[in-house]
Motif scaffolding. Structure first.
Motif, mmCIF file in Angstrom:
data_model
loop_
_atom_site.group_PDB
_atom_site.id
_atom_site.type_symbol
_atom_site.label_atom_id
_atom_site.label_comp_id
_atom_site.label_asym_id
_atom_site.label_seq_id
_atom_site.Cartn_x
_atom_site.Cartn_y
_atom_site.Cartn_z
ATOM 1 N N VAL A 258 -51.279 18.884 -29.193
ATOM 2 C CA VAL A 258 -52.522 19.636 -29.328
ATOM 3 C C VAL A 258 -53.380 19.274 -28.125
ATOM 4 C CG1 VAL A 258 -54.585 20.029 -30.720
ATOM 5 C CG2 VAL A 258 -52.392 19.576 -31.842
ATOM 6 N N ASN B 195 -48.323 29.974 -31.579
ATOM 7 C CA ASN B 195 -49.595 29.532 -32.152
ATOM 8 C C ASN B 195 -50.767 30.127 -31.377
ATOM 9 O OD1 ASN B 195 -48.312 27.766 -34.026
ATOM 10 N ND2 ASN B 195 -47.993 26.318 -32.351
ATOM 11 N N HIS C 47 -52.209 24.541 -29.597
ATOM 12 C CA HIS C 47 -51.109 23.833 -30.255
ATOM 13 C C HIS C 47 -49.838 24.258 -29.523
ATOM 14 C CE1 HIS C 47 -53.421 22.465 -33.812
ATOM 15 N NE2 HIS C 47 -54.180 23.496 -33.479
#
Length: 102
Positions: free
Chosen positions: A14, A44, A61
């Motif tokens: 992340v 994502n 992400h």
């Protein structure tokens, strides 16, 4: 204003990026944030959150692979007031340091 970042992501990660123009900088005329993973759009979505003093952070992400991020913006800047003269004793707090990173 523009930037291009590229990472080789080896494990899911992340990333929180502060590359976007702050909302207090002026009028954003045009803006584009591009994110690709191995040359394709990532599965994502990228989310954006507001931070102190008009800052903006994009949260990505990323799965393993080659992550490329590009950002471009055209901004009509607002007039920024001049900073006061420094004193002999410099006092700074965490909020000010956070603002200076933007």
């Amino acid at each position: 204003m523009a930037c291009y970042l590229e990472f080789e992501v080896t494990t899911p990660a992340v990333l929180a990026l502060q590359v976007a123009v702050a909302s207090t900088a002026g009028d954003t005329l045009d803006e584009r944030l591009g994110v690709t993973l191995n040359g394709a759009e990532p599965f994502n979505p990228v989310s954006e959150m507001a931070t102190d003093r008009g800052g903006r952070t994009h949260v990505i992400h990323a799965d393993p692979g080659r992550l490329a991020i590009s950002y471009e913006a055209s901004v009509r800047l607002t007039q920024v007031p001049l900073a006061p003269n420094a004193t002999e004793e410099v006092v700074i707090d965490a909020e000010a340091i956070t603002a200076l990173r933007q």
